[in-house]
Scaffold this motif. Structure first.
Motif, mmCIF file in Angstrom:
data_model
loop_
_atom_site.group_PDB
_atom_site.id
_atom_site.type_symbol
_atom_site.label_atom_id
_atom_site.label_comp_id
_atom_site.label_asym_id
_atom_site.label_seq_id
_atom_site.Cartn_x
_atom_site.Cartn_y
_atom_site.Cartn_z
ATOM 1 N N GLY A 79 0.703 -1.186 0.071
ATOM 2 C CA GLY A 79 -0.135 0.086 0.124
ATOM 3 C C GLY A 79 0.937 1.309 -0.026
ATOM 4 N N TYR A 80 0.532 2.294 -1.006
ATOM 5 C CA TYR A 80 1.397 3.278 -1.029
ATOM 6 C C TYR A 80 0.751 4.748 -1.311
ATOM 7 C CZ TYR A 80 5.974 5.202 -2.384
ATOM 8 O OH TYR A 80 7.201 6.043 -2.485
ATOM 9 N N LYS A 81 1.241 5.711 -0.698
ATOM 10 C CA LYS A 81 0.583 6.935 -0.816
ATOM 11 C C LYS A 81 1.717 7.975 -1.458
ATOM 12 C CE LYS A 81 -3.102 6.724 2.426
ATOM 13 N NZ LYS A 81 -4.186 7.300 3.548
ATOM 14 N N LEU A 82 1.414 8.908 -2.120
ATOM 15 C CA LEU A 82 2.220 9.992 -2.645
ATOM 16 C C LEU A 82 1.860 11.146 -3.035
ATOM 17 C CD1 LEU A 82 3.996 9.206 -6.113
ATOM 18 C CD2 LEU A 82 2.106 7.768 -5.116
ATOM 19 N N THR A 83 2.427 12.460 -3.085
ATOM 20 C CA THR A 83 1.651 13.706 -3.510
ATOM 21 C C THR A 83 2.747 14.140 -4.621
ATOM 22 O OG1 THR A 83 0.654 13.979 -1.453
ATOM 23 C CG2 THR A 83 0.909 15.806 -2.818
ATOM 24 N N VAL A 84 2.140 14.440 -5.757
ATOM 25 C CA VAL A 84 3.102 15.042 -6.864
ATOM 26 C C VAL A 84 2.534 16.422 -7.263
ATOM 27 C CG1 VAL A 84 3.673 12.807 -7.233
ATOM 28 C CG2 VAL A 84 1.843 13.637 -8.635
ATOM 29 N N GLY A 85 3.203 17.192 -8.270
ATOM 30 C CA GLY A 85 2.988 18.446 -8.757
ATOM 31 C C GLY A 85 2.079 17.907 -9.899
ATOM 32 N N GLY A 86 1.524 19.119 -10.518
ATOM 33 C CA GLY A 86 0.661 19.060 -11.673
ATOM 34 C C GLY A 86 1.127 18.498 -13.040
ATOM 35 N N ASN A 87 2.616 18.555 -13.087
ATOM 36 C CA ASN A 87 3.249 18.070 -14.235
ATOM 37 C C ASN A 87 3.836 16.713 -14.218
ATOM 38 O OD1 ASN A 87 5.118 18.993 -12.883
ATOM 39 N ND2 ASN A 87 6.059 20.085 -14.604
ATOM 40 N N GLU A 88 3.628 16.135 -12.942
ATOM 41 C CA GLU A 88 4.346 15.057 -12.488
ATOM 42 C C GLU A 88 3.577 13.526 -12.509
ATOM 43 O OE1 GLU A 88 5.847 16.298 -8.857
ATOM 44 O OE2 GLU A 88 7.895 16.818 -9.876
ATOM 45 N N LEU A 89 2.446 13.693 -13.074
ATOM 46 C CA LEU A 89 1.535 12.508 -13.229
ATOM 47 C C LEU A 89 2.150 11.549 -13.777
ATOM 48 C CD1 LEU A 89 -2.244 13.372 -13.741
ATOM 49 C CD2 LEU A 89 -1.179 12.079 -11.453
ATOM 50 N N ARG A 90 2.833 11.532 -15.059
ATOM 51 C CA ARG A 90 3.457 10.532 -15.670
ATOM 52 C C ARG A 90 4.566 9.895 -14.903
ATOM 53 N NH1 ARG A 90 1.534 9.128 -20.688
ATOM 54 N NH2 ARG A 90 3.271 7.732 -20.994
ATOM 55 N N ARG A 91 5.205 10.884 -14.428
ATOM 56 C CA ARG A 91 6.253 10.362 -13.772
ATOM 57 C C ARG A 91 6.078 9.311 -12.482
ATOM 58 N NH1 ARG A 91 11.961 13.660 -12.668
ATOM 59 N NH2 ARG A 91 11.875 13.161 -14.852
ATOM 60 N N ALA A 92 5.021 9.934 -11.729
ATOM 61 C CA ALA A 92 4.372 9.390 -10.812
ATOM 62 C C ALA A 92 3.989 7.618 -11.180
ATOM 63 C CB ALA A 92 3.181 9.903 -9.973
ATOM 64 N N ALA A 93 3.432 7.789 -12.273
ATOM 65 C CA ALA A 93 2.763 6.382 -12.771
ATOM 66 C C ALA A 93 4.077 5.658 -12.974
ATOM 67 C CB ALA A 93 2.219 6.816 -14.076
ATOM 68 N N HIS A 94 5.073 6.067 -13.605
ATOM 69 C CA HIS A 94 6.275 5.159 -13.826
ATOM 70 C C HIS A 94 6.745 4.644 -12.514
ATOM 71 C CE1 HIS A 94 5.987 5.877 -18.211
ATOM 72 N NE2 HIS A 94 6.588 7.249 -17.991
ATOM 73 N N HIS A 95 6.845 5.788 -11.316
ATOM 74 C CA HIS A 95 7.294 5.084 -10.068
ATOM 75 C C HIS A 95 6.552 4.163 -9.466
ATOM 76 C CE1 HIS A 95 8.974 5.519 -6.072
ATOM 77 N NE2 HIS A 95 8.161 6.086 -5.661
ATOM 78 N N ILE A 96 5.055 4.262 -9.679
ATOM 79 C CA ILE A 96 4.365 3.201 -9.272
ATOM 80 C C ILE A 96 4.680 1.765 -9.967
ATOM 81 C CG2 ILE A 96 1.901 2.440 -9.243
ATOM 82 C CD1 ILE A 96 1.321 5.235 -8.755
#
Length: 430
Positions: A132-149
């Motif tokens: 289980g994991y939570k994170l908060t990212v900036g408005g232009n970082e959704l794709r990077r967050a997806a790759h991190h997941i």
């Protein structure tokens, strides 16, 4: 491939005339052209999206990453019986009936220009929560967050670090008036978010990353002759490090980033040299009448592998980076060139030619066994993913050059097709 074709490669003109178009992220198609029968079934349930979350569908990016790795077979959204986003809403019997081993659920909540993301990874067979994991990212970082997941899921289920949240470099070109404009671009590992870091009306070639990913060395012909530059990505500042008479080409950073292995012809035929970046001092490693080019370092820095035609046809050779006698490494086929090590040094990717076809192959350095991975006729420029699980290369499809990725067991292959043009010389960042 004969000596004259190798000479053309050294002089960087072999395939330049066919380059057309310019890569654009919004014209990118990712197509899995070969899948593994042993891939693990996993369902990436569409994440619930609340508030303004832009144009990026995070679960689609995760789905594409994992499917493209060759280790996972993702479930089509159309085949899902339900689409839960919270753990207490999951009916594991539904997913067992669909033959899934694992499933991922999640939520994305827009929050005043940032995004709060959470996801859960389950073992479908016993209902166990694996992560289980939570994170908060900036408005232009959704794709990077997806790759991190994707990286987190990949590592949890395979035991190996992921390589989705990394970058690639490549060269493309666009028609400008009566000529062309060549561009060196850096993009996400899946080809999205491209950024031009250097451009010229003359060819740019052979990008090579520094070990820390902060710099790229490359060859430019902006003065009508070859010259090697090292450019810092954060600032755009670049430095000319080799502009000797004749050929200046094929740069490769040492594992500690302090030196470059390069090909120079300033003393006659092309040979491999070591260039000290601090004082620009040169050490000559090879000295013969043959063409010695395309050097690459072993991860421990002790050995250089390079391409040479000293045996009559292009093959790979090794030489100690401190100097010494060169030893032939490859014997299979008519042509073996452009060697590139995996990060652990256990494998060496190469272009292997036989009977007029040139494909990507990988050598096990312990056994010297060579396994051909790709199935094209003109595949070139292999580059390992940082985790060693995949190899990025350039392939010819219908007369156009596209980027392809093949798993190191050859079971999976996917194509990154920039629909508006062709790309070559890919290099995966550390």
């Amino acid at each position: 491939m004969n000596r004259m074709i190798l000479v053309a490669r050294v002089f960087f003109i072999g395939l330049m005339a066919s380059w057309i178009g310019v890569a654009q992220a919004d014209g990118l198609t990712i197509e899995i052209t070969k899948g593994s029968q042993a891939a693990v079934p996993i369902a990436i349930v569409p994440f619930e999206q609340q508030g303004s979350v832009g144009n990026v569908k995070l679960s689609d990016v995760v789905n594409s990453d994992l499917a493209g790795s060759g280790f996972f077979k993702t479930l089509s959204e159309d085949d899902m019986l339900t689409k839960p986003s919270e753990p207490d809403k999951v009916n594991f019997r539904d997913w067992q009936a669909l033959g899934q081993d694992y499933m991922v659920i999640g939520q994305v909540v827009g929050n005043g220009g940032s995004f709060n993301i959470q996801f859960h990874l389950f073992n479908v067979h016993n209902g166990q929560l694996l992560m289980g994991y939570k994170l908060t990212v900036g408005g232009n970082e959704l794709r990077r967050a997806a790759h991190h997941i994707s990286d987190l899921i990949y590592e949890k289920l395979t035991g190996r670090k992921g390589a989705f949240n990394t970058r690639i470099a490549y060269v493309t070109s666009a028609s400008r008036g009566q000529g062309k404009q060549f561009m060196l671009q850096v993009a996400d590992a899946d080809g999205y978010n491209p950024r031009t870091i250097a451009e010229s009306p003359e060819p740019i070639m052979a990008p090579a990353w520094s070990p820390d990913g902060s710099k790229i060395a490359y060859v430019s012909f902006h003065t009508k002759r070859s010259e090697i530059f090292v450019q810092t990505l954060a600032t755009g500042q670049r430095e000319s490090v080799a502009s000797y008479p004749g050929i200046n080409g094929a740069p490769a950073f040492s594992p500690d980033g302090s030196r470059l292995a390069v090909t120079l012809s300033k003393d006659g035929s092309p040979d491999v040299y070591i260039l000290n970046l601090a004082n620009k001092g040169l050490t000559r490693l090879t000295s013969s009448l043959s063409i010695d080019t395309e050097p690459t370092w072993s991860p421990d820095g002790s050995t250089i592998v390079f391409t040479s035609d000293q045996g009559g046809k292009p093959q790979l050779y090794t030489v100690p980076s401190s100097g010494g006698r060169a030893t032939r490494l490859t014997f299979q086929g008519d042509y073996n060139a452009r060697g590139r090590f995996s990060a652990d040094g256990r494998s060496l990717a190469m272009v292997s030619g036989n009977g007029g076809s040139y494909r990507i192959a990988v050598m096990d350095m312990a056994s010297r066994t060579v396994n051909v991975l790709s199935d094209g006729n003109l595949d070139e420029s292999p580059s390992f993913a940082p985790n060693g699980s995949m190899i990025l290369f350039s392939a010819n499809k219908g007369g156009r050059s596209v980027l392809s990725v093949v798993s190191t067991d050859g079971a999976m292959q996917q194509k990154l097709d920039f629909q508006s043009g062709g790309v070559r010389e890919p290099a995966w960042a550390p």
